[in-house]
Design a protein around this motif. Structure first.
Motif, PDB file in Angstrom:
ATOM      1  N   HIS A 242       1.858   5.205   9.068  1.00 53.13           N
ATOM      2  CA  HIS A 242       2.211   3.794   9.168  1.00 53.13           C
ATOM      3  C   HIS A 242       3.667   3.492   8.844  1.00 53.13           C
ATOM      4  N   SER A 243       4.519   4.506   8.799  1.00 52.32           N
ATOM      5  CA  SER A 243       5.943   4.268   8.539  1.00 52.32           C
ATOM      6  C   SER A 243       6.657   3.920   9.840  1.00 52.32           C
ATOM      7  N   PHE A 244       7.888   3.429   9.736  1.00 55.24           N
ATOM      8  CA  PHE A 244       8.692   3.194  10.932  1.00 55.24           C
ATOM      9  C   PHE A 244       8.961   4.492  11.681  1.00 55.24           C
ATOM     10  N   ASP A 245       9.022   5.606  10.960  1.00 58.10           N
ATOM     11  CA  ASP A 245       9.194   6.893  11.645  1.00 58.10           C
ATOM     12  C   ASP A 245       7.995   7.185  12.543  1.00 58.10           C
ATOM     13  N   ALA A 246       6.796   6.876  12.050  1.00 52.89           N
ATOM     14  CA  ALA A 246       5.603   7.064  12.870  1.00 52.89           C
ATOM     15  C   ALA A 246       5.617   6.137  14.074  1.00 52.89           C
ATOM     16  N   ARG A 247       6.053   4.881  13.874  1.00 50.22           N
ATOM     17  CA  ARG A 247       6.097   3.939  15.000  1.00 50.22           C
ATOM     18  C   ARG A 247       7.172   4.342  16.014  1.00 50.22           C
ATOM     19  N   ALA A 248       8.297   4.847  15.541  1.00 51.76           N
ATOM     20  CA  ALA A 248       9.335   5.308  16.466  1.00 51.76           C
ATOM     21  C   ALA A 248       8.792   6.420  17.351  1.00 51.76           C
ATOM     22  N   SER A 249       7.986   7.299  16.783  1.00 50.62           N
ATOM     23  CA  SER A 249       7.379   8.381  17.577  1.00 50.62           C
ATOM     24  C   SER A 249       6.433   7.816  18.634  1.00 50.62           C
ATOM     25  N   GLU A 250       5.679   6.765  18.274  1.00 54.02           N
ATOM     26  CA  GLU A 250       4.782   6.136  19.249  1.00 54.02           C
ATOM     27  C   GLU A 250       5.577   5.503  20.384  1.00 54.02           C
ATOM     28  N   VAL A 251       6.682   4.840  20.049  1.00 49.75           N
ATOM     29  CA  VAL A 251       7.524   4.221  21.072  1.00 49.75           C
ATOM     30  C   VAL A 251       8.093   5.286  22.005  1.00 49.75           C
ATOM     31  N   LEU A 252       8.599   6.352  21.452  1.00 46.65           N
ATOM     32  CA  LEU A 252       9.190   7.418  22.256  1.00 46.65           C
ATOM     33  C   LEU A 252       8.145   8.066  23.158  1.00 46.65           C
TER      34      LEU A 252
ATOM     35  N   LEU B 233       0.824  -1.211   0.000  1.00 48.65           N
ATOM     36  CA  LEU B 233       0.000   0.000   0.000  1.00 48.65           C
ATOM     37  C   LEU B 233       0.856   1.258   0.000  1.00 48.65           C
ATOM     38  N   ALA B 234       2.011   1.201   0.673  1.00 47.53           N
ATOM     39  CA  ALA B 234       2.907   2.359   0.686  1.00 47.53           C
ATOM     40  C   ALA B 234       3.448   2.659  -0.699  1.00 47.53           C
TER      41      ALA B 234
END
Length: 580
Positions: free
Chosen positions: A556-566, A496-497
Protein backbone atom coordinates in the motif's frame (compact mmCIF):
# COMPACT_ATOMS: atom_id res chain seq x y z
CA UNK A 1 -45.59 39.90 5.70
CA UNK A 2 -45.47 41.43 2.23
CA UNK A 3 -45.64 45.21 2.20
CA UNK A 4 -45.13 47.98 -0.28
CA UNK A 5 -43.49 51.32 0.39
CA UNK A 6 -46.61 52.68 2.15
CA UNK A 7 -47.02 49.63 4.36
CA UNK A 8 -50.20 48.33 2.66
CA UNK A 9 -50.67 44.57 2.66
CA UNK A 10 -50.23 42.78 -0.63
CA UNK A 11 -50.85 39.20 -1.67
CA UNK A 12 -49.16 37.05 0.95
CA UNK A 13 -46.97 34.15 -0.26
CA UNK A 14 -48.80 30.82 -0.18
CA UNK A 15 -52.19 32.54 -0.20
CA UNK A 16 -52.98 30.88 -3.51
CA UNK A 17 -52.13 33.98 -5.56
CA UNK A 18 -48.99 34.66 -7.52
CA UNK A 19 -46.73 37.54 -6.54
CA UNK A 20 -48.15 40.82 -7.90
CA UNK A 21 -45.01 42.84 -8.54
CA UNK A 22 -43.32 43.61 -11.84
CA UNK A 23 -42.82 40.57 -14.10
CA UNK A 24 -39.48 39.02 -13.21
CA UNK A 25 -37.96 39.26 -16.72
CA UNK A 26 -38.77 42.99 -16.86
CA UNK A 27 -37.28 43.37 -13.39
CA UNK A 28 -34.11 41.57 -14.55
CA UNK A 29 -33.94 43.79 -17.65
CA UNK A 30 -34.07 46.89 -15.45
CA UNK A 31 -31.15 45.54 -13.44
CA UNK A 32 -29.08 45.01 -16.58
CA UNK A 33 -29.79 48.56 -17.69
CA UNK A 34 -28.88 50.09 -14.35
CA UNK A 35 -25.89 47.95 -13.39
CA UNK A 36 -24.39 47.73 -16.87
CA UNK A 37 -22.38 44.57 -16.13
CA UNK A 38 -19.17 43.83 -17.99
CA UNK A 39 -19.71 40.09 -17.48
CA UNK A 40 -23.00 38.30 -16.78
CA UNK A 41 -23.42 34.72 -15.51
CA UNK A 42 -26.62 32.76 -15.94
CA UNK A 43 -27.45 29.30 -14.58
CA UNK A 44 -30.65 27.92 -16.09
CA UNK A 45 -31.22 29.49 -19.50
CA UNK A 46 -33.38 26.91 -21.27
CA UNK A 47 -35.24 28.88 -24.02
CA UNK A 48 -32.89 31.87 -23.85
CA UNK A 49 -35.52 34.47 -22.99
CA UNK A 50 -33.67 35.59 -19.86
CA UNK A 51 -30.55 36.33 -21.96
CA UNK A 52 -32.31 38.84 -24.19
CA UNK A 53 -31.79 41.81 -21.85
CA UNK A 54 -28.02 41.30 -21.61
CA UNK A 55 -25.78 43.20 -24.01
CA UNK A 56 -22.48 42.37 -22.28
CA UNK A 57 -20.17 39.37 -22.33
CA UNK A 58 -22.16 36.37 -21.04
CA UNK A 59 -21.57 32.86 -19.76
CA UNK A 60 -24.67 30.65 -19.70
CA UNK A 61 -25.05 27.14 -18.28
CA UNK A 62 -27.94 24.74 -18.84
CA UNK A 63 -28.04 20.92 -18.97
CA UNK A 64 -30.45 20.96 -21.93
CA UNK A 65 -30.83 24.12 -24.00
CA UNK A 66 -34.11 24.53 -25.93
CA UNK A 67 -33.30 27.93 -27.42
CA UNK A 68 -36.24 29.76 -29.01
CA UNK A 69 -34.84 33.29 -29.25
CA UNK A 70 -32.08 35.14 -31.07
CA UNK A 71 -29.86 35.47 -28.03
CA UNK A 72 -26.65 36.87 -29.50
CA UNK A 73 -27.90 40.39 -30.14
CA UNK A 74 -25.22 43.03 -29.50
CA UNK A 75 -23.27 40.94 -27.03
CA UNK A 76 -19.50 41.15 -27.52
CA UNK A 77 -19.24 37.49 -26.50
CA UNK A 78 -21.51 34.61 -25.50
CA UNK A 79 -20.44 31.21 -24.17
CA UNK A 80 -23.05 28.50 -23.70
CA UNK A 81 -22.22 25.37 -21.71
CA UNK A 82 -24.62 22.46 -22.02
CA UNK A 83 -23.85 20.75 -18.74
CA UNK A 84 -24.99 20.63 -15.14
CA UNK A 85 -23.93 23.60 -13.07
CA UNK A 86 -22.03 21.36 -10.62
CA UNK A 87 -19.88 19.93 -13.39
CA UNK A 88 -19.45 23.33 -15.01
CA UNK A 89 -18.11 24.98 -11.87
CA UNK A 90 -15.93 21.95 -11.09
CA UNK A 91 -14.43 22.05 -14.60
CA UNK A 92 -12.18 25.00 -13.75
CA UNK A 93 -13.22 26.85 -16.92
CA UNK A 94 -13.91 30.10 -15.07
CA UNK A 95 -10.46 29.96 -13.46
CA UNK A 96 -8.92 29.64 -16.89
CA UNK A 97 -11.14 32.39 -18.29
CA UNK A 98 -9.98 34.68 -15.50
CA UNK A 99 -13.01 36.98 -15.28
CA UNK A 100 -15.29 38.23 -12.51
CA UNK A 101 -19.03 38.72 -12.92
CA UNK A 102 -20.93 41.88 -12.01
CA UNK A 103 -24.35 40.23 -12.24
CA UNK A 104 -25.50 36.61 -11.96
CA UNK A 105 -28.96 35.07 -12.37
CA UNK A 106 -29.54 31.65 -10.78
CA UNK A 107 -32.56 29.80 -12.11
CA UNK A 108 -31.39 26.19 -12.31
CA UNK A 109 -32.61 23.00 -10.64
CA UNK A 110 -35.50 23.71 -8.24
CA UNK A 111 -34.08 21.85 -5.25
CA UNK A 112 -32.55 23.90 -2.46
CA UNK A 113 -29.22 22.07 -2.24
CA UNK A 114 -28.62 22.76 -5.96
CA UNK A 115 -29.40 26.46 -5.64
CA UNK A 116 -27.23 26.65 -2.51
CA UNK A 117 -24.29 25.13 -4.40
CA UNK A 118 -24.94 27.43 -7.37
CA UNK A 119 -24.79 30.43 -5.04
CA UNK A 120 -21.63 29.18 -3.29
CA UNK A 121 -19.92 28.57 -6.61
CA UNK A 122 -21.13 31.77 -8.30
CA UNK A 123 -20.15 34.01 -5.39
CA UNK A 124 -16.55 32.89 -5.74
CA UNK A 125 -16.45 34.41 -9.26
CA UNK A 126 -18.31 37.67 -8.54
CA UNK A 127 -16.86 41.13 -8.17
CA UNK A 128 -17.08 42.44 -4.60
CA UNK A 129 -19.67 44.97 -5.72
CA UNK A 130 -21.55 42.37 -7.74
CA UNK A 131 -25.14 41.23 -7.47
CA UNK A 132 -26.62 37.72 -7.45
CA UNK A 133 -30.29 37.22 -8.35
CA UNK A 134 -32.18 34.04 -7.40
CA UNK A 135 -35.53 33.08 -8.91
CA UNK A 136 -38.55 31.14 -7.58
CA UNK A 137 -38.14 31.59 -3.81
CA UNK A 138 -41.80 32.72 -3.34
CA UNK A 139 -44.14 29.79 -4.00
CA UNK A 140 -47.80 30.83 -3.94
CA UNK A 141 -49.27 27.40 -3.17
CA UNK A 142 -47.79 24.72 -0.88
CA UNK A 143 -47.82 21.89 -3.41
CA UNK A 144 -45.69 23.85 -5.87
CA UNK A 145 -42.93 23.80 -3.25
CA UNK A 146 -42.84 19.98 -3.15
CA UNK A 147 -39.48 18.44 -4.04
CA UNK A 148 -41.18 16.08 -6.51
CA UNK A 149 -42.62 18.10 -9.38
CA UNK A 150 -45.28 15.45 -9.95
CA UNK A 151 -46.88 16.44 -6.64
CA UNK A 152 -47.41 20.06 -7.67
CA UNK A 153 -51.06 21.00 -8.20
CA UNK A 154 -50.10 24.08 -10.16
CA UNK A 155 -48.57 24.48 -13.60
CA UNK A 156 -45.61 26.32 -12.12
CA UNK A 157 -43.16 24.50 -9.84
CA UNK A 158 -40.70 26.23 -7.53
CA UNK A 159 -39.51 23.23 -5.58
CA UNK A 160 -38.00 23.95 -2.18
CA UNK A 161 -35.45 26.59 -3.21
CA UNK A 162 -37.17 28.94 -0.73
CA UNK A 163 -34.96 27.28 1.92
CA UNK A 164 -31.90 29.09 0.59
CA UNK A 165 -33.18 32.39 2.02
CA UNK A 166 -33.23 31.27 5.69
CA UNK A 167 -29.97 29.37 5.12
CA UNK A 168 -28.17 32.49 3.91
CA UNK A 169 -29.66 34.60 6.69
CA UNK A 170 -28.52 32.11 9.32
CA UNK A 171 -25.06 31.24 8.01
CA UNK A 172 -24.17 34.41 6.08
CA UNK A 173 -25.54 37.39 8.04
CA UNK A 174 -22.95 39.54 6.25
CA UNK A 175 -24.96 39.35 3.01
CA UNK A 176 -27.56 41.95 2.04
CA UNK A 177 -30.65 39.95 1.05
CA UNK A 178 -33.83 41.52 -0.34
CA UNK A 179 -36.84 39.52 -1.52
CA UNK A 180 -39.06 41.22 -4.11
CA UNK A 181 -42.57 40.13 -5.12
CA UNK A 182 -41.62 40.00 -8.80
CA UNK A 183 -44.36 38.05 -10.59
CA UNK A 184 -45.02 35.22 -10.50
CA UNK A 185 -42.68 33.61 -7.92
CA UNK A 186 -40.38 36.37 -6.69
CA UNK A 187 -36.78 37.45 -7.12
CA UNK A 188 -34.18 37.47 -4.35
CA UNK A 189 -31.38 40.05 -4.68
CA UNK A 190 -28.12 39.38 -2.84
CA UNK A 191 -25.37 41.98 -2.46
CA UNK A 192 -22.35 42.71 -0.27
CA UNK A 193 -20.80 39.53 -1.63
CA UNK A 194 -17.54 38.08 -0.31
CA UNK A 195 -15.94 35.87 -2.99
CA UNK A 196 -13.39 34.50 -0.51
CA UNK A 197 -15.93 33.43 2.12
CA UNK A 198 -15.96 29.63 2.70
CA UNK A 199 -18.53 29.33 5.51
CA UNK A 200 -21.21 27.71 3.35
CA UNK A 201 -18.74 25.29 1.80
CA UNK A 202 -17.16 24.41 5.14
CA UNK A 203 -20.54 23.80 6.81
CA UNK A 204 -22.39 22.37 3.80
CA UNK A 205 -23.01 18.90 5.28
CA UNK A 206 -24.31 20.45 8.51
CA UNK A 207 -26.64 22.77 6.56
CA UNK A 208 -28.09 19.96 4.47
CA UNK A 209 -28.61 17.72 7.50
CA UNK A 210 -30.48 20.54 9.27
CA UNK A 211 -32.61 21.88 6.40
CA UNK A 212 -33.59 18.47 5.09
CA UNK A 213 -35.68 18.27 8.26
CA UNK A 214 -37.39 21.65 7.75
CA UNK A 215 -40.53 21.13 5.67
CA UNK A 216 -43.10 23.65 6.98
CA UNK A 217 -43.09 25.79 3.86
CA UNK A 218 -46.18 27.80 4.82
CA UNK A 219 -44.82 29.07 8.15
CA UNK A 220 -41.35 29.66 6.77
CA UNK A 221 -42.29 31.56 3.61
CA UNK A 222 -44.95 33.67 5.30
CA UNK A 223 -42.24 34.88 7.67
CA UNK A 224 -40.24 36.34 4.78
CA UNK A 225 -39.95 40.10 4.67
CA UNK A 226 -40.94 40.75 1.06
CA UNK A 227 -40.68 44.11 -0.69
CA UNK A 228 -43.48 44.85 -3.13
CA UNK A 229 -42.88 46.99 -6.15
CA UNK A 230 -44.86 47.81 -9.25
CA UNK A 231 -41.60 48.87 -10.84
CA UNK A 232 -38.15 47.67 -9.86
CA UNK A 233 -35.94 50.14 -7.91
CA UNK A 234 -33.38 49.66 -10.69
CA UNK A 235 -35.61 51.55 -13.11
CA UNK A 236 -33.84 54.89 -12.70
CA UNK A 237 -33.88 54.54 -8.91
CA UNK A 238 -31.23 54.79 -6.24
CA UNK A 239 -29.87 51.37 -7.09
CA UNK A 240 -28.99 52.48 -10.61
CA UNK A 241 -25.36 52.67 -11.66
CA UNK A 242 -24.27 56.30 -11.78
CA UNK A 243 -21.28 56.01 -14.07
CA UNK A 244 -21.18 54.77 -17.62
CA UNK A 245 -20.60 51.01 -17.69
CA UNK A 246 -17.23 49.68 -18.79
CA UNK A 247 -17.15 47.10 -21.51
CA UNK A 248 -14.55 44.37 -21.34
CA UNK A 249 -13.28 43.69 -24.82
CA UNK A 250 -13.22 40.13 -26.14
CA UNK A 251 -11.11 38.89 -29.01
CA UNK A 252 -12.89 39.38 -32.31
CA UNK A 253 -14.90 37.73 -33.64
CA UNK A 254 -17.29 37.37 -30.72
CA UNK A 255 -17.27 33.88 -29.28
CA UNK A 256 -20.39 31.74 -29.31
CA UNK A 257 -19.93 28.18 -28.10
CA UNK A 258 -22.17 25.30 -27.10
CA UNK A 259 -20.03 22.79 -25.28
CA UNK A 260 -19.54 20.61 -22.25
CA UNK A 261 -16.53 20.46 -19.99
CA UNK A 262 -15.25 17.20 -21.47
CA UNK A 263 -13.43 16.61 -24.70
CA UNK A 264 -13.58 13.75 -27.18
CA UNK A 265 -11.00 11.05 -26.49
CA UNK A 266 -8.18 10.70 -28.98
CA UNK A 267 -6.17 7.53 -29.55
CA UNK A 268 -3.20 7.57 -27.17
CA UNK A 269 0.30 7.91 -28.57
CA UNK A 270 2.77 6.13 -26.28
CA UNK A 271 6.49 6.90 -26.34
CA UNK A 272 8.55 4.32 -28.19
CA UNK A 273 11.62 2.54 -26.84
CA UNK A 274 12.59 1.27 -23.42
CA UNK A 275 13.91 4.52 -21.94
CA UNK A 276 12.53 6.35 -18.92
CA UNK A 277 8.91 7.47 -19.13
CA UNK A 278 7.86 11.05 -18.43
CA UNK A 279 4.77 11.49 -16.24
CA UNK A 280 2.73 14.63 -15.53
CA UNK A 281 0.59 14.41 -12.39
CA UNK A 282 -2.33 16.78 -12.91
CA UNK A 283 -3.88 18.15 -9.70
CA UNK A 284 -7.03 20.23 -9.18
CA UNK A 285 -5.16 22.98 -7.30
CA UNK A 286 -5.87 26.28 -9.15
CA UNK A 287 -2.23 27.36 -9.46
CA UNK A 288 1.30 26.64 -8.24
CA UNK A 289 1.13 29.33 -5.57
CA UNK A 290 -1.68 27.66 -3.63
CA UNK A 291 -0.87 24.08 -4.59
CA UNK A 292 1.25 23.31 -1.45
CA UNK A 293 -1.85 24.09 0.64
CA UNK A 294 -3.87 21.35 -1.08
CA UNK A 295 -3.85 17.85 0.39
CA UNK A 296 -3.69 16.36 -3.09
CA UNK A 297 -0.32 18.03 -3.61
CA UNK A 298 1.36 15.84 -1.00
CA UNK A 299 -0.35 12.84 -2.54
CA UNK A 300 0.97 13.84 -5.97
CA UNK A 301 4.41 14.45 -4.49
CA UNK A 302 4.51 10.97 -2.96
CA UNK A 303 3.58 9.36 -6.27
CA UNK A 304 6.04 11.49 -8.25
CA UNK A 305 8.93 10.58 -5.95
CA UNK A 306 7.99 6.89 -6.15
CA UNK A 307 7.99 7.00 -9.97
CA UNK A 308 11.39 8.71 -9.90
CA UNK A 309 12.78 6.02 -7.57
CA UNK A 310 11.88 3.52 -10.28
CA UNK A 311 13.89 5.41 -12.86
CA UNK A 312 11.25 7.58 -14.51
CA UNK A 313 10.54 11.31 -14.68
CA UNK A 314 7.58 12.96 -12.98
CA UNK A 315 6.39 16.50 -12.40
CA UNK A 316 3.25 18.02 -10.86
CA UNK A 317 0.97 20.58 -12.53
CA UNK A 318 -1.79 22.82 -11.19
CA UNK A 319 -5.06 23.42 -13.02
CA UNK A 320 -3.99 26.62 -14.77
CA UNK A 321 -1.20 24.67 -16.54
CA UNK A 322 -3.05 21.49 -17.41
CA UNK A 323 -2.45 22.03 -21.12
CA UNK A 324 1.28 22.73 -20.77
CA UNK A 325 3.75 20.19 -22.21
CA UNK A 326 7.43 20.33 -21.32
CA UNK A 327 8.67 17.26 -23.18
CA UNK A 328 7.50 14.96 -25.98
CA UNK A 329 5.93 11.64 -25.04
CA UNK A 330 4.42 12.70 -21.72
CA UNK A 331 1.85 10.53 -19.92
CA UNK A 332 -0.83 12.20 -17.78
CA UNK A 333 -1.95 10.90 -14.40
CA UNK A 334 -5.01 12.91 -13.38
CA UNK A 335 -5.73 13.07 -9.64
CA UNK A 336 -9.40 13.80 -10.24
CA UNK A 337 -10.62 16.48 -7.84
CA UNK A 338 -13.48 18.97 -8.00
CA UNK A 339 -12.79 20.07 -11.58
CA UNK A 340 -13.60 18.45 -14.92
CA UNK A 341 -10.52 17.48 -16.88
CA UNK A 342 -10.16 17.83 -20.66
CA UNK A 343 -7.72 15.36 -22.15
CA UNK A 344 -4.61 16.75 -23.87
CA UNK A 345 -5.27 15.34 -27.32
CA UNK A 346 -3.38 12.08 -27.88
CA UNK A 347 -1.50 12.21 -24.57
CA UNK A 348 -2.00 8.86 -22.80
CA UNK A 349 -4.30 9.65 -19.88
CA UNK A 350 -4.81 7.69 -16.69
CA UNK A 351 -7.13 8.79 -13.89
CA UNK A 352 -6.68 8.09 -10.20
CA UNK A 353 -9.87 9.06 -8.34
CA UNK A 354 -9.00 9.40 -4.65
CA UNK A 355 -11.87 11.64 -3.48
CA UNK A 356 -15.21 12.87 -4.75
CA UNK A 357 -16.24 11.25 -8.02
CA UNK A 358 -19.96 11.85 -7.48
CA UNK A 359 -20.38 14.25 -10.39
CA UNK A 360 -17.83 13.06 -12.97
CA UNK A 361 -19.72 13.06 -16.30
CA UNK A 362 -19.69 9.92 -18.40
CA UNK A 363 -18.06 11.62 -21.44
CA UNK A 364 -15.11 12.49 -19.22
CA UNK A 365 -14.80 8.88 -18.05
CA UNK A 366 -14.84 7.72 -21.65
CA UNK A 367 -11.94 10.00 -22.64
CA UNK A 368 -9.54 8.27 -20.20
CA UNK A 369 -7.39 5.33 -21.29
CA UNK A 370 -7.75 3.81 -17.83
CA UNK A 371 -9.38 4.83 -14.55
CA UNK A 372 -7.99 3.80 -11.17
CA UNK A 373 -10.53 4.24 -8.38
CA UNK A 374 -9.67 4.22 -4.67
CA UNK A 375 -12.90 2.44 -3.73
CA UNK A 376 -14.76 -0.65 -4.91
CA UNK A 377 -18.30 0.75 -4.89
CA UNK A 378 -17.47 3.57 -7.30
CA UNK A 379 -15.25 1.33 -9.42
CA UNK A 380 -18.11 -1.15 -9.83
CA UNK A 381 -20.51 1.64 -10.82
CA UNK A 382 -18.19 3.08 -13.41
CA UNK A 383 -17.31 -0.38 -14.75
CA UNK A 384 -20.97 -0.80 -15.66
CA UNK A 385 -20.91 2.56 -17.46
CA UNK A 386 -17.68 2.40 -19.47
CA UNK A 387 -16.59 -1.25 -19.30
CA UNK A 388 -14.80 -3.39 -16.71
CA UNK A 389 -11.56 -3.40 -18.73
CA UNK A 390 -11.30 0.38 -18.37
CA UNK A 391 -11.75 0.64 -14.59
CA UNK A 392 -9.89 -0.98 -11.71
CA UNK A 393 -9.54 -0.53 -7.97
CA UNK A 394 -6.32 1.11 -6.82
CA UNK A 395 -6.56 2.14 -3.19
CA UNK A 396 -5.02 5.26 -1.75
CA UNK A 397 -1.45 5.00 -0.45
CA UNK A 398 1.06 6.24 2.10
CA UNK A 399 4.54 7.68 1.76
CA UNK A 400 6.97 5.18 3.28
CA UNK A 401 9.69 7.85 3.44
CA UNK A 402 7.54 9.97 5.79
CA UNK A 403 5.54 7.33 7.69
CA UNK A 404 8.11 5.30 9.67
CA UNK A 405 7.69 2.02 11.47
CA UNK A 406 7.55 2.60 15.23
CA UNK A 407 10.33 1.40 17.55
CA UNK A 408 9.60 -2.06 18.92
CA UNK A 409 8.86 -0.96 22.49
CA UNK A 410 7.36 2.49 21.98
CA UNK A 411 4.76 3.49 24.57
CA UNK A 412 1.73 4.77 22.68
CA UNK A 413 -0.26 7.65 24.21
CA UNK A 414 -3.09 9.89 23.13
CA UNK A 415 -6.27 9.61 21.05
CA UNK A 416 -5.45 11.96 18.15
CA UNK A 417 -7.15 13.51 15.15
CA UNK A 418 -5.43 15.56 12.43
CA UNK A 419 -7.62 17.56 10.03
CA UNK A 420 -9.67 20.73 9.68
CA UNK A 421 -12.74 21.00 11.90
CA UNK A 422 -15.42 21.52 9.21
CA UNK A 423 -17.57 22.92 12.02
CA UNK A 424 -17.47 19.57 13.86
CA UNK A 425 -16.13 16.24 12.63
CA UNK A 426 -18.53 13.35 13.36
CA UNK A 427 -15.82 11.15 14.91
CA UNK A 428 -14.75 13.95 17.28
CA UNK A 429 -18.37 14.66 18.18
CA UNK A 430 -18.85 10.98 19.05
CA UNK A 431 -15.61 10.87 21.07
CA UNK A 432 -16.57 13.99 23.04
CA UNK A 433 -19.64 12.16 24.36
CA UNK A 434 -17.38 9.68 26.12
CA UNK A 435 -15.00 10.07 29.05
CA UNK A 436 -11.86 10.00 26.92
CA UNK A 437 -9.59 12.98 26.31
CA UNK A 438 -8.50 13.91 22.79
CA UNK A 439 -5.63 15.69 21.03
CA UNK A 440 -6.51 17.73 17.93
CA UNK A 441 -4.40 19.32 15.20
CA UNK A 442 -6.01 21.43 12.47
CA UNK A 443 -7.71 24.71 11.57
CA UNK A 444 -11.11 25.66 12.90
CA UNK A 445 -11.16 23.66 16.13
CA UNK A 446 -10.65 26.68 18.39
CA UNK A 447 -14.11 27.96 17.39
CA UNK A 448 -15.84 24.69 18.37
CA UNK A 449 -16.83 22.86 21.53
CA UNK A 450 -13.63 20.84 21.13
CA UNK A 451 -11.37 23.89 21.60
CA UNK A 452 -9.93 22.58 24.87
CA UNK A 453 -8.43 19.59 23.04
CA UNK A 454 -6.48 21.63 20.45
CA UNK A 455 -2.72 21.05 20.44
CA UNK A 456 -1.92 23.16 17.35
CA UNK A 457 -3.64 24.65 14.30
CA UNK A 458 -1.45 22.60 11.98
CA UNK A 459 1.25 19.98 11.87
CA UNK A 460 3.94 19.82 9.22
CA UNK A 461 3.51 16.92 6.84
CA UNK A 462 7.05 15.72 7.65
CA UNK A 463 6.13 15.52 11.35
CA UNK A 464 2.91 13.56 10.86
CA UNK A 465 4.61 10.15 10.87
CA UNK A 466 6.25 10.84 14.23
CA UNK A 467 2.87 11.73 15.71
CA UNK A 468 1.20 8.56 14.42
CA UNK A 469 3.99 6.21 15.52
CA UNK A 470 3.46 7.37 19.10
CA UNK A 471 -0.35 7.62 19.08
CA UNK A 472 -2.45 5.17 21.06
CA UNK A 473 -5.36 5.62 18.62
CA UNK A 474 -5.77 7.66 15.41
CA UNK A 475 -9.29 8.89 14.69
CA UNK A 476 -10.74 9.18 11.20
CA UNK A 477 -14.02 10.03 9.53
CA UNK A 478 -15.37 9.94 5.98
CA UNK A 479 -17.35 12.58 4.10
CA UNK A 480 -20.76 11.56 2.81
CA UNK A 481 -19.49 11.54 -0.78
CA UNK A 482 -16.44 9.40 0.03
CA UNK A 483 -18.51 6.96 2.09
CA UNK A 484 -21.03 6.53 -0.73
CA UNK A 485 -18.23 5.85 -3.22
CA UNK A 486 -16.33 3.57 -0.82
CA UNK A 487 -13.26 5.82 -1.00
CA UNK A 488 -11.13 5.21 2.08
CA UNK A 489 -9.31 8.18 3.58
CA UNK A 490 -5.55 8.50 3.14
CA UNK A 491 -5.38 9.15 6.90
CA UNK A 492 -6.13 5.45 7.57
CA UNK A 493 -3.26 4.36 5.32
CA UNK A 494 -0.84 6.72 7.10
CA UNK A 495 -1.89 5.58 10.56
CA UNK A 496 -1.77 1.84 9.84
CA UNK A 497 1.64 2.22 8.18
CA UNK A 498 2.88 3.63 11.51
CA UNK A 499 1.39 0.72 13.45
CA UNK A 500 -1.37 2.82 15.04
CA UNK A 501 -4.87 1.45 15.73
CA UNK A 502 -7.61 3.35 13.87
CA UNK A 503 -11.14 4.19 15.00
CA UNK A 504 -13.33 5.66 12.27
CA UNK A 505 -16.90 6.43 11.32
CA UNK A 506 -18.23 3.97 8.69
CA UNK A 507 -16.09 4.07 5.56
CA UNK A 508 -18.31 2.50 2.93
CA UNK A 509 -15.77 -0.24 2.17
CA UNK A 510 -12.33 -1.00 3.64
CA UNK A 511 -9.65 -3.01 1.86
CA UNK A 512 -10.02 -6.54 3.20
CA UNK A 513 -6.54 -6.63 4.75
CA UNK A 514 -7.36 -3.48 6.80
CA UNK A 515 -10.37 -4.93 8.63
CA UNK A 516 -8.55 -6.53 11.60
CA UNK A 517 -6.85 -3.23 12.42
CA UNK A 518 -9.64 -0.66 11.88
CA UNK A 519 -12.76 -0.29 14.04
CA UNK A 520 -15.83 1.43 12.61
CA UNK A 521 -18.14 3.18 15.10
CA UNK A 522 -21.35 5.18 14.91
CA UNK A 523 -22.21 5.82 18.57
CA UNK A 524 -20.45 6.83 21.81
CA UNK A 525 -21.10 3.34 23.15
CA UNK A 526 -19.35 1.74 20.17
CA UNK A 527 -16.49 4.22 20.54
CA UNK A 528 -16.05 3.32 24.23
CA UNK A 529 -16.01 -0.39 23.42
CA UNK A 530 -13.45 0.17 20.65
CA UNK A 531 -11.08 2.03 22.99
CA UNK A 532 -11.44 -0.67 25.64
CA UNK A 533 -10.65 -3.40 23.13
CA UNK A 534 -7.57 -1.58 21.83
CA UNK A 535 -6.28 -0.98 25.35
CA UNK A 536 -6.80 -4.65 26.17
CA UNK A 537 -5.02 -6.00 23.09
CA UNK A 538 -2.60 -8.87 23.61
CA UNK A 539 1.08 -8.97 22.70
CA UNK A 540 0.11 -11.20 19.79
CA UNK A 541 -2.41 -8.65 18.51
CA UNK A 542 0.15 -5.86 18.83
CA UNK A 543 2.71 -7.97 16.97
CA UNK A 544 0.17 -8.62 14.20
CA UNK A 545 -0.42 -4.87 13.82
CA UNK A 546 3.29 -4.15 13.60
CA UNK A 547 3.75 -6.97 11.09
CA UNK A 548 0.96 -5.53 8.97
CA UNK A 549 2.63 -2.10 9.09
CA UNK A 550 5.78 -3.69 7.65
CA UNK A 551 3.75 -5.57 5.02
CA UNK A 552 2.10 -2.32 3.91
CA UNK A 553 5.44 -1.20 2.45
CA UNK A 554 4.95 -3.86 -0.19
CA UNK A 555 1.20 -3.54 -0.71
CA UNK A 556 0.00 0.00 0.00
CA UNK A 557 2.95 2.39 -0.35
CA UNK A 558 3.38 4.89 -3.18
CA UNK A 559 6.14 2.62 -4.46
CA UNK A 560 3.59 -0.17 -4.80
CA UNK A 561 1.15 2.17 -6.56
CA UNK A 562 3.87 3.41 -8.93
CA UNK A 563 4.47 -0.22 -9.92
CA UNK A 564 0.74 -0.66 -10.62
CA UNK A 565 0.71 2.48 -12.79
CA UNK A 566 3.77 1.34 -14.74
CA UNK A 567 2.27 -2.11 -15.28
CA UNK A 568 -0.92 -0.57 -16.66
CA UNK A 569 1.00 1.76 -18.99
CA UNK A 570 2.95 -1.23 -20.33
CA UNK A 571 -0.28 -3.17 -20.83
CA UNK A 572 -1.99 -0.30 -22.67
CA UNK A 573 1.07 0.29 -24.85
CA UNK A 574 1.29 -3.41 -25.75
CA UNK A 575 -2.40 -3.52 -26.68
CA UNK A 576 -2.02 -0.49 -28.94
CA UNK A 577 1.11 -1.87 -30.62
CA UNK A 578 -0.61 -5.20 -31.23
CA UNK A 579 -3.52 -3.42 -32.91
CA UNK A 580 -1.30 -1.40 -35.26
Amino acid sequence: MVTNATGDERANPLAGKRAKGQAYLEFLADMHGAIGPDWYLEVGTQTGKSLLAADCACVSVDPEFTLKHEIMGAKPGLMLFQDTSDRFFESGFLDRLGVRFDLAFLDGMHLYEYLLRDFMNAEGYMTKGGTVVMHDCLPFEPSMAERDRRNAKTRAWTGDVWKVIPILREYRPDLEITVYDAAPTGLTIIRNLDPGNTVLRDRYDEIIAKYDQITDVTTQVRAFEVVSTDRSPWKGGAAAKTSAPRRMALPAPALTAVTSASSVAAAPVFPKGDGPLSFVIQTAAPNARVMPNWGDYFFAKGLAEALERQGHKARIQARNRWNVSEAPGEIDIVLRGRADYARRGSTPTLYWVISGGEHVPRPELEQADHIFVAGKALADRWSRQVGADKVSVMWQAFDATRMPMPPERVKRTGIVFVGIARKMRPIVQIAMQTRYSLKLWGNGWRETEAAKYVVADRIDNDDLGGLYTGAEIVLNDQTRIMRKAGLVSNRIFDALACGAPVVTTPTGGLPEDFRPFVTEVSTPEEFTEAVRAIRAETKEQRAARDAFARKMRETHSFDARASEVLAKVTELRDIKLAAE
